[in-house]
Design a protein around this motif. Structure first.
Motif, short mmCIF file in Angstrom:
data_model
loop_
_atom_site.label_atom_id
_atom_site.label_comp_id
_atom_site.label_asym_id
_atom_site.label_seq_id
_atom_site.Cartn_x
_atom_site.Cartn_y
_atom_site.Cartn_z
N GLY A 239 -1.15 -6.48 3.61
CA GLY A 239 -1.19 -6.02 2.26
C GLY A 239 -1.22 -4.38 2.47
N PHE A 240 -1.37 -3.82 3.46
CA PHE A 240 -1.48 -2.23 3.57
C PHE A 240 -0.15 -1.55 3.38
CE2 PHE A 240 -5.29 -3.60 5.54
CZ PHE A 240 -6.19 -2.53 5.78
N ILE B 179 -2.00 6.01 4.37
CA ILE B 179 -2.35 4.61 4.29
C ILE B 179 -3.10 4.28 3.14
CG2 ILE B 179 -3.59 2.92 5.95
CD1 ILE B 179 -3.28 5.09 8.28
N ILE B 180 -2.58 3.13 2.59
CA ILE B 180 -3.04 2.61 1.27
C ILE B 180 -3.46 1.21 1.60
CG2 ILE B 180 -2.43 2.40 -1.04
CD1 ILE B 180 0.11 4.14 -0.95
N PRO B 181 -4.73 0.96 1.61
CA PRO B 181 -5.24 -0.16 2.00
C PRO B 181 -5.28 -1.15 0.49
CG PRO B 181 -7.01 1.22 2.65
CD PRO B 181 -5.69 1.94 2.02
N PRO B 182 -5.00 -2.25 0.48
CA PRO B 182 -5.02 -3.07 -0.75
C PRO B 182 -6.31 -2.88 -1.42
CG PRO B 182 -5.24 -4.55 0.99
CD PRO B 182 -5.08 -3.16 1.68
N THR C 284 -8.68 3.25 -2.19
CA THR C 284 -7.83 4.64 -2.24
C THR C 284 -7.47 4.97 -0.89
OG1 THR C 284 -9.93 5.75 -1.35
CG2 THR C 284 -9.58 5.59 -3.85
N ALA C 285 -6.21 5.93 -1.04
CA ALA C 285 -5.41 5.96 0.25
C ALA C 285 -6.21 7.16 1.30
CB ALA C 285 -4.20 6.95 -0.12
N ILE C 286 -5.74 6.72 2.57
CA ILE C 286 -6.27 7.60 3.58
C ILE C 286 -5.20 8.44 4.36
CG2 ILE C 286 -7.38 7.39 5.96
CD1 ILE C 286 -8.48 4.43 4.80
N PHE C 287 -5.48 9.65 4.46
CA PHE C 287 -4.35 10.40 5.31
C PHE C 287 -4.84 10.29 6.77
CE2 PHE C 287 -3.83 11.84 0.83
CZ PHE C 287 -2.27 11.97 0.83
#
Length: 108
Positions: free
Chosen positions: A83-84, A96-99, A102-105
């Motif tokens: 689901g990422f 990177i957007i984990p289900p 919040t997003a991670i750069f």
């Protein structure tokens, strides 16, 4: 074969190899060792060899390692199944957007 109960801190040298345990088994051999660890390692290696032969275990070829690019793509595909979501922001940065989070750069 001779079995003796000897404290672990005492080692018998000479024409015997020693198995390191509470009860020490002494086997007469033709080799002498200046270091008790050598004798212990040789005996443990012999035991492992006998067991592996009995069980039919053989050394198998290791798979060839993946290149970094193949490894990275394989990892991305694995996490996409969970689901990422991955977005390439620029040449060196990935979002990177984990289900459900919040997003991670990250740099890549």
């Amino acid at each position: 074969m001779l079995y003796l109960r000897i404290p672990k801190c005492i080692y018998v040298m000479g024409t015997y190899t020693i198995v390191h345990s509470d009860i020490i088994r002494l086997e007469q051999t033709k080799m002498r060792f200046k270091n008790i660890n050598t004798a212990i390692n040789q005996e443990l290696g012999r035991i492992a060899g006998v067991q592996h032969r009995q069980w039919g275990i053989r050394n198998r070829d290791r798979p060839t390692p993946l290149s970094f690019k193949e490894w990275l793509v394989q990892g991305i595909r694995h996490y996409e199944k969970q689901g990422f979501k991955f977005e390439l922001v620029d040449r060196y940065t990935m979002k990177i957007i984990p289900p459900g989070k919040t997003a991670i750069f990250r740099t890549c």
